[in-house]
Design a protein around this motif. Structure first.
Motif, PDB file in Angstrom:
ATOM      1  N   THR A  73       0.770  -1.073   0.013  1.00 51.14           N
ATOM      2  CA  THR A  73      -0.014   0.079  -0.036  1.00 51.14           C
ATOM      3  C   THR A  73       0.969   1.318  -0.035  1.00 51.14           C
ATOM      4  OG1 THR A  73      -1.590  -1.231   1.277  1.00 51.14           O
ATOM      5  CG2 THR A  73      -1.982   1.397   1.308  1.00 51.14           C
ATOM      6  N   THR A  74       0.756   1.986  -0.882  1.00 50.14           N
ATOM      7  CA  THR A  74       1.568   3.346  -1.115  1.00 50.14           C
ATOM      8  C   THR A  74       0.626   4.532  -1.014  1.00 50.14           C
ATOM      9  OG1 THR A  74       3.299   4.289  -2.390  1.00 50.14           O
ATOM     10  CG2 THR A  74       1.712   3.005  -3.475  1.00 50.14           C
ATOM     11  N   THR A  75       1.330   5.677  -1.008  1.00 52.61           N
ATOM     12  CA  THR A  75       0.486   6.908  -1.005  1.00 52.61           C
ATOM     13  C   THR A  75       0.710   7.526  -2.294  1.00 52.61           C
ATOM     14  OG1 THR A  75       0.700   7.487   1.240  1.00 52.61           O
ATOM     15  CG2 THR A  75       0.286   9.250   0.013  1.00 52.61           C
ATOM     16  N   VAL A  76      -0.165   7.922  -3.060  1.00 45.18           N
ATOM     17  CA  VAL A  76      -0.017   8.566  -4.585  1.00 45.18           C
ATOM     18  C   VAL A  76      -0.971   9.801  -4.540  1.00 45.18           C
ATOM     19  CG1 VAL A  76       0.280   6.452  -5.289  1.00 45.18           C
ATOM     20  CG2 VAL A  76      -2.074   7.286  -5.214  1.00 45.18           C
ATOM     21  N   PRO A  77      -0.565  10.837  -5.246  1.00 39.10           N
ATOM     22  CA  PRO A  77      -1.287  11.917  -5.567  1.00 39.10           C
ATOM     23  C   PRO A  77      -2.814  11.775  -5.770  1.00 39.10           C
ATOM     24  CG  PRO A  77       0.796  12.072  -6.884  1.00 39.10           C
ATOM     25  CD  PRO A  77       0.549  10.571  -6.374  1.00 39.10           C
ATOM     26  N   ALA A  78      -3.591  12.506  -5.059  1.00 38.31           N
ATOM     27  CA  ALA A  78      -4.883  12.112  -5.623  1.00 38.31           C
ATOM     28  C   ALA A  78      -5.310  12.540  -7.071  1.00 38.31           C
ATOM     29  CB  ALA A  78      -5.914  13.041  -4.602  1.00 38.31           C
ATOM     30  N   GLY A  79      -6.403  12.091  -7.617  1.00 42.05           N
ATOM     31  CA  GLY A  79      -6.783  12.273  -8.971  1.00 42.05           C
ATOM     32  C   GLY A  79      -7.400  13.565  -9.025  1.00 42.05           C
ATOM     33  N   GLY A  80      -7.716  14.240 -10.244  1.00 40.67           N
ATOM     34  CA  GLY A  80      -8.524  15.341 -10.494  1.00 40.67           C
ATOM     35  C   GLY A  80      -7.729  16.501  -9.646  1.00 40.67           C
ATOM     36  N   ILE A  81      -8.819  17.592  -9.386  1.00 36.84           N
ATOM     37  CA  ILE A  81      -8.379  18.789  -8.842  1.00 36.84           C
ATOM     38  C   ILE A  81      -7.702  18.704  -7.613  1.00 36.84           C
ATOM     39  CG2 ILE A  81      -9.305  21.075  -8.086  1.00 36.84           C
ATOM     40  CD1 ILE A  81     -11.543  20.851 -10.394  1.00 36.84           C
ATOM     41  N   ALA A  82      -8.439  17.707  -6.785  1.00 37.76           N
ATOM     42  CA  ALA A  82      -7.531  17.462  -5.511  1.00 37.76           C
ATOM     43  C   ALA A  82      -6.284  17.111  -5.257  1.00 37.76           C
ATOM     44  CB  ALA A  82      -8.413  16.191  -4.719  1.00 37.76           C
ATOM     45  N   PHE A  85      -3.771  20.310  -5.616  1.00 34.56           N
ATOM     46  CA  PHE A  85      -3.925  21.025  -4.287  1.00 34.56           C
ATOM     47  C   PHE A  85      -2.955  20.132  -3.314  1.00 34.56           C
ATOM     48  CE2 PHE A  85      -7.771  22.846  -5.994  1.00 34.56           C
ATOM     49  CZ  PHE A  85      -7.343  24.428  -6.038  1.00 34.56           C
ATOM     50  N   GLY A  86      -2.459  18.922  -3.806  1.00 32.29           N
ATOM     51  CA  GLY A  86      -1.597  18.329  -3.011  1.00 32.29           C
ATOM     52  C   GLY A  86      -2.167  17.311  -2.236  1.00 32.29           C
ATOM     53  N   MET A  87      -3.334  17.142  -2.404  1.00 32.81           N
ATOM     54  CA  MET A  87      -4.101  15.943  -1.666  1.00 32.81           C
ATOM     55  C   MET A  87      -3.584  14.474  -2.162  1.00 32.81           C
ATOM     56  SD  MET A  87      -7.884  17.534  -1.172  1.00 32.81           S
ATOM     57  CE  MET A  87      -8.310  17.144   0.406  1.00 32.81           C
ATOM     58  N   THR A  88      -3.478  13.603  -1.217  1.00 35.18           N
ATOM     59  CA  THR A  88      -2.920  12.302  -1.673  1.00 35.18           C
ATOM     60  C   THR A  88      -4.111  11.026  -1.067  1.00 35.18           C
ATOM     61  OG1 THR A  88      -2.200  11.920   0.534  1.00 35.18           O
ATOM     62  CG2 THR A  88      -0.648  12.734  -1.365  1.00 35.18           C
ATOM     63  N   THR A  89      -4.010  10.159  -1.673  1.00 28.97           N
ATOM     64  CA  THR A  89      -4.715   8.879  -1.354  1.00 28.97           C
ATOM     65  C   THR A  89      -3.711   7.644  -1.065  1.00 28.97           C
ATOM     66  OG1 THR A  89      -6.636   7.535  -1.951  1.00 28.97           O
ATOM     67  CG2 THR A  89      -5.362   8.295  -3.827  1.00 28.97           C
ATOM     68  N   THR A  90      -4.426   6.499  -0.811  1.00 27.73           N
ATOM     69  CA  THR A  90      -3.496   5.240  -0.711  1.00 27.73           C
ATOM     70  C   THR A  90      -4.110   4.286  -1.956  1.00 27.73           C
ATOM     71  OG1 THR A  90      -4.992   4.324   0.950  1.00 27.73           O
ATOM     72  CG2 THR A  90      -3.045   5.791   1.464  1.00 27.73           C
ATOM     73  N   THR A  91      -2.994   3.526  -2.153  1.00 26.54           N
ATOM     74  CA  THR A  91      -3.480   2.555  -3.263  1.00 26.54           C
ATOM     75  C   THR A  91      -2.678   1.366  -3.059  1.00 26.54           C
ATOM     76  OG1 THR A  91      -4.057   2.066  -5.808  1.00 26.54           O
ATOM     77  CG2 THR A  91      -2.051   3.227  -5.026  1.00 26.54           C
TER      78      THR A  91
END
Length: 161
Positions: A73-82, A85-91
């Protein structure tokens, strides 16, 4: 029977023809096999080397399968406009996609783990063949004529008639 006894006598009277003891290439089983068959080899070493290679192959396959199936599980930049703005998500992704250097390491391990026992087996076969030729040349060079007759009868099947 006389052929086997003659080979034993040849070794007893010519101990210098025996190669030095080696667990894979020249051991007591080799002497017994040569006296009986005229071939210098050891089933014990053959089985050990082949089963080691087979066991190592199984380990290499299971290790590669485990690495291929592993995920991280790694942290990646969030898709789209988020993401702008530097938001991330995990995948969750394959371990091998994150750590590709593992692939050649696994391949190298497999080659070494399986190849080394097989190389030893090939080397052993070469030594066994060389020793077989040396011993047989020496034995048949000193064998009595009655041993030749017995061997010819035995090998031709005339002895059983």
């Amino acid at each position: 029977v006389n052929l086997v006894i003659s080979r034993v006598r040849y070794l007893l009277t010519n101990p210098q023809v025996l190669p030095p003891h080696h667990i894979l290439f020249s051991n007591s089983e080799c002497i017994a096999v040569w006296c009986k068959t005229g071939r210098w080899s050891t089933l014990q070493a053959s089985i050990f080397l082949c089963s080691t290679a087979a066991g190592n192959l199984k380990t290499a396959i299971l290790t590669s399968t485990g690495a291929a199936a592993a995920t991280i599980t790694t942290t990646v930049p969030a898709g789209g406009i988020a993401g702008w703005f530097g938001m991330t998500t995990t995948t969750t992704v394959s371990l091998l996609s994150v750590q590709p250097w593992i692939i050649p390491v696994l391949a190298g391990y497999g080659l070494i783990a399986v190849g080394t026992p097989m190389i030893f087996m090939l080397k052993a076969k070469e030594k066994w063949e060389s020793t077989t030729n040396t011993l047989n040349d020496g034995f048949w060079g000193t064998a009595d004529s009655d041993i030749f007759v017995e061997a010819i009868k035995s090998w031709s099947g005339l002895e059983h008639n």
